[in-house]
Motif scaffolding. Structure first.
Motif, PDB file in Angstrom:
ATOM      1  N   ASN A 220       0.819  -1.217   0.000  1.00  0.00           N
ATOM      2  CA  ASN A 220       0.000   0.000   0.000  1.00  0.00           C
ATOM      3  C   ASN A 220       0.852   1.266   0.000  1.00  0.00           C
ATOM      4  O   ASN A 220       0.427   2.309  -0.507  1.00  0.00           O
ATOM      5  N   GLN A 221       2.039   1.181   0.597  1.00  0.00           N
ATOM      6  CA  GLN A 221       2.913   2.349   0.684  1.00  0.00           C
ATOM      7  C   GLN A 221       3.866   2.469  -0.506  1.00  0.00           C
ATOM      8  O   GLN A 221       4.495   3.511  -0.693  1.00  0.00           O
ATOM      9  N   ALA A 222       3.952   1.421  -1.299  1.00  0.00           N
ATOM     10  CA  ALA A 222       4.912   1.423  -2.414  1.00  0.00           C
ATOM     11  C   ALA A 222       4.488   2.425  -3.490  1.00  0.00           C
ATOM     12  O   ALA A 222       3.298   2.605  -3.767  1.00  0.00           O
ATOM     13  N   ASP A 223       5.465   3.068  -4.103  1.00  0.00           N
ATOM     14  CA  ASP A 223       5.188   4.012  -5.187  1.00  0.00           C
ATOM     15  C   ASP A 223       4.868   3.297  -6.488  1.00  0.00           C
ATOM     16  O   ASP A 223       4.138   3.823  -7.322  1.00  0.00           O
ATOM     17  N   THR A 224       5.440   2.103  -6.664  1.00  0.00           N
ATOM     18  CA  THR A 224       5.190   1.334  -7.884  1.00  0.00           C
ATOM     19  C   THR A 224       4.852  -0.101  -7.529  1.00  0.00           C
ATOM     20  O   THR A 224       5.130  -0.577  -6.414  1.00  0.00           O
ATOM     21  N   MET A 225       4.260  -0.799  -8.470  1.00  0.00           N
ATOM     22  CA  MET A 225       3.924  -2.206  -8.258  1.00  0.00           C
ATOM     23  C   MET A 225       5.184  -3.039  -8.105  1.00  0.00           C
ATOM     24  O   MET A 225       5.204  -4.002  -7.321  1.00  0.00           O
TER      25      MET A 225
END
Length: 677
Positions: free
Chosen positions: A53-58
């Motif tokens: 959820n916090q990641a900028d990209t998959m």
């Protein structure tokens, strides 16, 4: 020695209690282990979810998941494949997301799995993709279908698990993990599969959310109809091109501003759905026009060499980066003209259109992207003013022209309010008899006592602003009023006719028939003497509507001419369906038919076509006696041009009509020429 009965019973009871305590301890230990397992499982699941959820990209989310699962299982190696669609096929490609790949013993396995030639679809990841569920190999050495079995055994790998990441009903990735121990088909493995399945589902939800966010970002910066960048994104790209050029004089760029000619006619006559279909086709043609030569149509490490955008309506723009010289922008503009020359198929009907293109280069001295776009727009309007289907390169004098254009629009509004428009009338001559049979009403703008402005200097602005609707109806009403006066003043067995141009924008008005019917009633003109002149572009619109409107007007007694015939692209197969009375041959063919054999053949073809359809012909632009004699020999019915007379003020026409009819037959031409001087 024999144990006493009481002692034996006591020992048995003690043994029973001991076994019970042991069972309770084992159950407690198992419960604690299960609770610890559930806790660790829940912690791993929550950790993956929170990180995703916090990641900028998959890819960041997938990397964390691979690392966390390896920590949870204690397995040394993990990897992720991306799922990609190529036409009808789905392929797996190594993502570069690994855990433990830097360990020396796994180097060969890592290299093999990352090789583009490796067909992961045939191995464990392919099974997970096909089944859309977790799969495993408990003993790689015993699995004949494991493509990487040999290299895995060499690396000390004994077992593997793979599971898919499902997003929106489709699979976006497959994760695989490797153990150095052989697995057992037990409850522990099944629980591990459940965990993998749950992680795959949660990662999929994150992927769905990120895809939705990306769609929102894309929709905010792209045109919904064509999928092209919109005005906002184009200006961002143009701003970057300006900054690059400030830092590097060799980073030249150019902007092309493209407007579809006569698009409003298509939209108004065929409807907005047909207009949308045409816009989509135009976008495709523009893309194709950009593909040849050095212009790339894909992004690379440097970025695309062009950006094609839709500004809105029928306007498109192209940003060309790193152009070697001005000629390249011109070549692309020429390719666009060629691409637009072919017919568009809309609702099983061929529609012809063209495009006007303005070109501006980045070295003109702009500081803002809006300024570049403004000047490209000005160049486009200059191209339209030269006759459409042209391109023009911007120069600074066009800015003065834009100010003048705005001033003309304002002045035209005042002219309508202050009745500054006047009509002049150009005679139409029956060539064989040499007599006047009618006149064409031509509008003029009297801006002052000594200033008479001709249509070429203001009609374009009137068309663009919609003022032509008011000017056109004023012209029709005034021409009918004047001709009714002449009919009463100079009665004839065959009354004079009055020809009035109807602009394409007028023709698509829903109440056109009612307006004309009212004008006929108000002015009292004989409708059989009214000739409405329409252009070929009108016939290229909605054919059925055109036939319906013309038929309704024909029922009132009105007659019709096709003006400037031969210059457009109207389909001859449709021509016989229209209730037409006159074809007016464009002056460009008449003026040069004595020197240009091809133009003479066009005139002859039009004459033949008209005779076959029972339609009369008027030759415009007759300026010499040789042209008149040639037209007579071809059997042309009528002529109109400077050889006979320029357009005359109404009082001059009145004086002309006082000339006795038998005198006109012998001295008509000389009389008109002297009046025109």
């Amino acid at each position: 020695m024999t144990m006493k009965p009481d002692a034996a019973a006591h020992a048995a009871e003690l043994e029973k209690l001991t076994q019970s305590l042991l069972r309770e301890r084992d159950a407690r230990l198992q419960a604690e282990a299960a609770a610890e397992h559930r806790l660790r499982r829940l912690q791993a699941l929550e950790a993956v979810t929170a990180a995703a959820n916090q990641a900028d990209t998959m890819d960041e989310a997938l990397q964390f998941a691979v690392d966390e699962i390896c920590r949870y299982t204690g397995w040394p190696l993990g990897h992720c494949f991306h799922v990609q669609k190529t036409g009808k096929h789905t392929v797996l490609t190594s993502s570069g997301i690994w855990h433990g790949a830097s360990r020396p013993e796994f180097a060969a396995f890592h290299c093999y799995s990352s090789d583009p030639q490796f067909q992961a679809e045939r191995d464990l990841p392919g099974r997970a993709l096909k089944e859309a569920a977790p799969v495993w190999i408990v003993n790689i050495g015993a699995d004949r279908d494991a493509v990487r079995a040999d290299v895995a055994r060499a690396a000390g790998i004994r077992a593997a698990i793979a599971f898919p990441v499902v997003s929106g009903g489709g699979i976006v990735a497959v994760l695989e993990f490797f153990s150095v121990r052989i697995l057992s088909l037990d409850d522990h493995l099944l629980r591990l599969m459940d965990l993998m399945r749950e992680i795959g589902t949660r990662l999929g939800r994150v992927a769905e959310r990120q895809q939705a966010q990306q769609r929102l970002i894309h929709e905010a910066s792209h045109d919904a109809l064509t999928g092209l960048p919109n005005r906002s994104l184009f200006l961002q790209q143009l701003d970057l091109a300006l900054k690059r050029q400030w830092d590097d004089d060799n980073a030249r760029f150019a902007v092309l501003f493209i407007d579809i000619d006569r698009f409003k006619i298509v939209n108004d006559s065929l409807g907005h759905l047909a207009g949308d279909r045409m816009i989509v086709q135009v976008a495709a043609r523009l893309k194709n026009a950009l593909r040849p030569d050095r212009v790339a149509s894909h992004e690379d490490s440097v970025g695309p060499s062009y950006t094609l955008a839709r500004m809105g309506g029928d306007e498109f723009t192209i940003l060309l980066r790193d152009i070697p010289d001005a000629d390249e922008a011109v070549r692309i503009a020429e390719r666009i003209q060629s691409a637009m020359a072919l017919p568009f198929l809309i609702r099983d009907q061929e529609i012809y259109a063209s495009a006007s293109t303005g070109i501006v280069f980045g070295d003109v001295g702009h500081t803002l992207a809006d300024e570049v776009l403004r000047d490209a727009d000005l160049a486009m309007y200059r191209a339209k003013a030269t006759g459409k289907s042209h391109y023009e390169v911007f120069d600074r004098s066009m800015r003065k022209g834009a100010v003048s254009r705005l001033a003309i629009e304002t002045a035209l509004r005042h002219a309508l309010k202050n009745n500054e428009f006047v009509l002049h009338y150009q005679p139409i001559i029956e060539l064989q008899a040499g007599t006047i049979v009618g006149v064409e009403a031509l509008v003029r703008w009297r801006r002052g006592p000594d200033e008479l402005v001709y249509p070429g200097d203001f009609i374009g602005v009137a068309e663009d602003t919609g003022l032509i609707l008011y000017i056109g109806m004023w012209v029709l009403r005034e021409a009918c009023r004047q001709m009714h006066l002449w009919h009463r003043q100079f009665p004839r067995a065959k009354p004079l006719t009055i020809s009035v141009n109807i602009s394409p924008r007028q023709f698509v008005q829903p109440n056109l028939v009612d307006q004309i019917k009212q004008i006929i009633a108000d002015t009292g003109i004989d409708p059989n003497t009214l000739r409405l002149e329409i252009t070929e572009s009108v016939t290229m619109g909605d054919v059925e509507r055109t036939i319906r409107i013309l038929s309704q007007l024909r029922a009132l007694g009105v007659r019709f001419s096709v003006d400037d015939f031969g210059t457009g692209y109207s389909s001859l197969s449709y021509l016989h369906r229209f209730p037409l009375d006159v074809l007016k041959i464009d002056r460009s063919f008449v003026m040069r038919m004595n020197e240009d054999r091809e133009r003479l053949q066009i005139v002859q073809t039009i004459m033949t076509l008209a005779r076959n359809l029972g339609i009369e012909v008027v030759a415009e632009g007759t300026e010499t006696e040789m042209q008149v004699e040639h037209l007579r020999s071809l059997g042309c019915d009528f002529g109109q041009g400077f050889f006979f007379s320029r357009a005359l003020a109404p009082e001059t026409v009145t004086d002309l009509l006082y000339v006795p009819h038998h005198v006109l037959e012998t001295a008509y031409v000389n009389s008109l020429q002297s009046l025109a001087q």
